[in-house]
Design a protein around this motif. Structure first.
Motif, PDB file in Angstrom:
ATOM      1  N   LYS A 150       9.247   5.778   0.289  1.00  0.00           N
ATOM      2  CA  LYS A 150       8.092   6.467  -0.595  1.00  0.00           C
ATOM      3  C   LYS A 150       6.909   6.050  -0.356  1.00  0.00           C
ATOM      4  O   LYS A 150       6.516   5.068  -0.328  1.00  0.00           O
ATOM      5  N   LEU A 151       6.027   7.359  -0.331  1.00  0.00           N
ATOM      6  CA  LEU A 151       4.707   7.034   0.017  1.00  0.00           C
ATOM      7  C   LEU A 151       3.710   7.151  -0.981  1.00  0.00           C
ATOM      8  O   LEU A 151       3.867   7.826  -2.168  1.00  0.00           O
ATOM      9  N   LEU A 152       2.795   6.208  -1.396  1.00  0.00           N
ATOM     10  CA  LEU A 152       1.895   6.320  -2.655  1.00  0.00           C
ATOM     11  C   LEU A 152       0.393   5.916  -2.123  1.00  0.00           C
ATOM     12  O   LEU A 152       0.075   5.784  -1.166  1.00  0.00           O
ATOM     13  N   THR A 153      -0.113   6.876  -3.125  1.00  0.00           N
ATOM     14  CA  THR A 153      -1.690   6.722  -2.928  1.00  0.00           C
ATOM     15  C   THR A 153      -2.114   5.491  -3.437  1.00  0.00           C
ATOM     16  O   THR A 153      -1.508   4.500  -4.095  1.00  0.00           O
TER      17      THR A 153
ATOM     18  N   PRO B  93      -0.368  -2.617   5.289  1.00  0.00           N
ATOM     19  CA  PRO B  93      -0.318  -1.542   6.002  1.00  0.00           C
ATOM     20  C   PRO B  93      -0.683  -0.300   5.457  1.00  0.00           C
ATOM     21  O   PRO B  93       0.053   0.053   4.297  1.00  0.00           O
ATOM     22  N   SER B  94      -1.551   0.417   6.022  1.00  0.00           N
ATOM     23  CA  SER B  94      -1.835   1.924   5.335  1.00  0.00           C
ATOM     24  C   SER B  94      -2.098   2.884   6.439  1.00  0.00           C
ATOM     25  O   SER B  94      -2.288   2.493   7.704  1.00  0.00           O
ATOM     26  N   PHE B  95      -2.183   4.070   6.167  1.00  0.00           N
ATOM     27  CA  PHE B  95      -2.572   4.965   7.050  1.00  0.00           C
ATOM     28  C   PHE B  95      -3.413   6.417   6.364  1.00  0.00           C
ATOM     29  O   PHE B  95      -3.174   6.397   4.983  1.00  0.00           O
TER      30      PHE B  95
ATOM     31  N   ILE C 248       0.155   4.482   1.503  1.00  0.00           N
ATOM     32  CA  ILE C 248       0.952   3.097   1.745  1.00  0.00           C
ATOM     33  C   ILE C 248       2.441   3.516   1.278  1.00  0.00           C
ATOM     34  O   ILE C 248       2.565   4.139   0.033  1.00  0.00           O
ATOM     35  N   THR C 249       3.259   2.756   2.045  1.00  0.00           N
ATOM     36  CA  THR C 249       4.810   2.684   1.579  1.00  0.00           C
ATOM     37  C   THR C 249       4.990   1.865   0.570  1.00  0.00           C
ATOM     38  O   THR C 249       4.244   0.731   0.466  1.00  0.00           O
ATOM     39  N   GLU C 250       5.818   2.049  -0.288  1.00  0.00           N
ATOM     40  CA  GLU C 250       6.148   1.230  -1.318  1.00  0.00           C
ATOM     41  C   GLU C 250       6.669   0.080  -0.858  1.00  0.00           C
ATOM     42  O   GLU C 250       6.260  -1.043  -1.233  1.00  0.00           O
ATOM     43  N   GLU C 251       7.641  -0.103   0.356  1.00  0.00           N
ATOM     44  CA  GLU C 251       8.267  -1.130   0.886  1.00  0.00           C
ATOM     45  C   GLU C 251       6.849  -1.934   1.189  1.00  0.00           C
ATOM     46  O   GLU C 251       6.986  -3.316   1.080  1.00  0.00           O
ATOM     47  N   ASN C 252       5.801  -1.391   2.124  1.00  0.00           N
ATOM     48  CA  ASN C 252       4.514  -2.557   2.386  1.00  0.00           C
ATOM     49  C   ASN C 252       3.956  -3.019   1.137  1.00  0.00           C
ATOM     50  O   ASN C 252       3.371  -4.070   1.115  1.00  0.00           O
TER      51      ASN C 252
END
Length: 69
Positions: free
Chosen positions: A7-10, A36-38, A46-50
């Motif tokens: 899941k990607l989050l802003t 970590p982000s991109f 940001i991934t929810e996991e990160n």
């Protein structure tokens, strides 16, 4: 974790998930390399996991968040 399930989050969405963590602080963490982000266009994703790894030091489990410290 399968890439299709990530899941990607802003930054705004991430701040809403973690109470007490502001958008400003999340941006700082991304810039400093703590989170970590991109970039996708103008958005930082940001991934929810990160997010959970950076904040709690571990992954969330399938039953909900593991907030034990």
């Amino acid at each position: 974790m399968d890439i299709a399930k990530r899941k990607l989050l802003t930054i705004r969405e991430a701040a809403k998930i973690i109470e007490g963590l502001t958008e400003y602080r999340i941006r700082q963490m991304c810039r400093n390399g703590q989170l970590p982000s991109f970039k996708a266009g103008n958005r930082t994703l940001i991934t929810e996991e990160n997010l959970f790894k950076a904040v709690f030091g571990k992954e969330n489990n399938d039953n909900g968040l593991d907030l034990s410290l």
